[in-house]
Design an enzyme around this catalytic site. Sequence first.
Site, PDB file in Angstrom:
ATOM      1  NE  ARG A 112      -3.412   2.231   2.991  1.00  0.00           N
ATOM      2  CZ  ARG A 112      -3.073   3.417   3.491  1.00  0.00           C
ATOM      3  NH1 ARG A 112      -1.799   3.688   3.772  1.00  0.00           N
ATOM      4  NH2 ARG A 112      -3.985   4.340   3.730  1.00  0.00           N
ATOM      5  CG  ASP A 162       0.182   6.973   3.397  1.00  0.00           C
ATOM      6  OD1 ASP A 162      -0.999   6.682   3.627  1.00  0.00           O
ATOM      7  OD2 ASP A 162       0.713   8.034   3.781  1.00  0.00           O
ATOM      8  CD  GLU A 165      -3.980   6.842   1.436  1.00  0.00           C
ATOM      9  OE1 GLU A 165      -4.832   7.335   2.198  1.00  0.00           O
ATOM     10  OE2 GLU A 165      -2.922   7.432   1.133  1.00  0.00           O
TER      11      GLU A 165
END
Length: 648
Positions: free
Chosen positions: A280, A282, A324
């Site tokens: 993921r 960020d 994200e």
Amino acid sequence: MASDHHQPDLIQQTINKYSIDSNDKDFLQRFNERIGTISKLYYQLYATHPKKDELFEQLIVTLFKANNERSLDLKKQDEIKSNKNQWFLSNELVGMSLYVDRFAGNLKNMSSKLDYLEELGVNFLHIMPVFESPQGESDGGYAVSDFRKVDPKFGTLEDLIALNKKMQKREMYLMLDIVLNHTSHRHQWAEKAKSGDPYFQDFYYMYDNRWIPNEFEEAMPEIFPEAAPGNFTWSEECQKWVMTVFHDYQWDLNYMNPMVLREMLDNVLFYANLGVDLLRVDAPAFIWKQTGTTCQNLPQVHTLLQLIKQCVMVSTPGMAILGEAIVAPKEITKYFGTGEFTAQECDFAYNAVHMALQWDMLATGETEVMMAAQHEILKKPYGTSWITYTRCHDDIGLGYENEMIKAAGKQPYEHRKFLMDYYSGKFPNSPARGELFSSNPKTGDARISGTLASLCGLEKGIYENDPTVIDEAIHKIMLMQAHSMFIGGLPMLFYGDEVGYTNDYSFRNDPGKSYDNRWMHRPLIDWKRNKLAEKDGSLENRIFSQTQKLIQIRKQLSVISDFKNLTWSTPQNKHVAVFMRDSADDRFFGVFNFSSFPTKLTWYVFREHTQAPKRLLDHWTGDEFDVGYDHEFLELQPYQFYLFEVID
């Protein structure tokens, strides 16, 4: 490098110069197939940098090194995933996002919770940030001071590796975060920059005076106007202004410096070699900055992400990437890649727009704003997927476009004001118990904090000891979870929601958390309470067992795999959302009543976009329905939903 013409020579020279080698034929094939594209993307970004060729050499070395360090077990997993063809689109995947310390205490204890997760049906685990982050300046772990060291409060890197090996034996997948945009000001790069080292000062955006920072500020919005106004912080140690878009202790990395890219790519590949299945990334929207812009969603952001994806595909191909990017609908689909890089940038993005629109539907009982967004959301390319969810560690933003609200005949400012009042419990008779986060008095904007259960009214029902409110809240919880679980993508539950945790207000007494009311929906798990999931009739059991049932239904239906097979039905009334998912072998209809009163649909909805079915099985109740004539009706009770499979 003057042109691509010289590229093969430079690559071979680099291999010879650094004596790098590989006996991995699959890797060498991937390398040869993609190195031209990697070179092209790299030089798009760094053609004018004085050390561009030297640092490109180091990037090549990084790719060889990462593959040589990849374990045989992970290379076997790479092959298995490759044979599955886009393994991450499967209907059999269901995730949960959690904080290790608040869920299990530490990484060693997490192993003892895998049985609980398996019983629920979760086989994909997003472990929130566990790498070293300064106490009191951690931003929930997103202010990283060491990308390679697990914070001692969670355990050690060896504990993380051991947990992942146990997960792999259970065929469970692991997702971890990497923060590409910034480091903690306590990271060794920042500390060296503070000491006056110009090499590391060039890792960040640093300025002797306010001239350039003021140019940036003219167009840059404030992310946290209350807690962290402005985008620059004065550093006494450096005697310079440092770009700090999020908090003053998070220093933004300068990707105009290709050494920053190389160092952070090395960290990306390090995580891949830990066995991470989905990384993921960020806040990727912020990773390239340019004066005169908002410093969000710039073209170079996509070039950087495409470059990272190509490098991952060469060295560690079993790891997928999640961007994200919590941005407007027109921007979000760009993170999957466009043009020749369609479906070759991020494999996943958060369907944050649709998440927020579910909450819009729940508050208003109307689907029109949600439907107005779908033409953008449906642009997601084949071969990529959404993370779908009702709640996460973050707040609920209302950043969908004004045009979508206007399309429903509403005024954007008044509509958002209603939603903020409704979910903060200020609107008359609202059962929701949330709070506003990051209110901006200049614009009237704010976001919403609160658990799934509290926003659905369960906290109010428990406080008032009102069975009717409690029952309605549970209906809402399951409606929201079902909608996000079947609409397309990988559903990600948020820990505590599976047993109905309500808001935790103890954060107000913790100086490290009191400024951030998002901690109200980040509960500390009480395992005695979670044990009540086994007790028939308890609130925890009612919510756990129904969530478990939704997961079981999802895993039974291969048509729910995310193969870009979603078709929305034309709304017959503004309260009910209906979609079809179809494949060569199956058809599925999701029917969801978001209103607080009974309603009905004509049976025409099931033949609008497909051959007329004769019989439907509702997997939620087990009931079968004969499809009636166009002038006959299917009835729905308040907050009722159907999960229909065509059986004839």
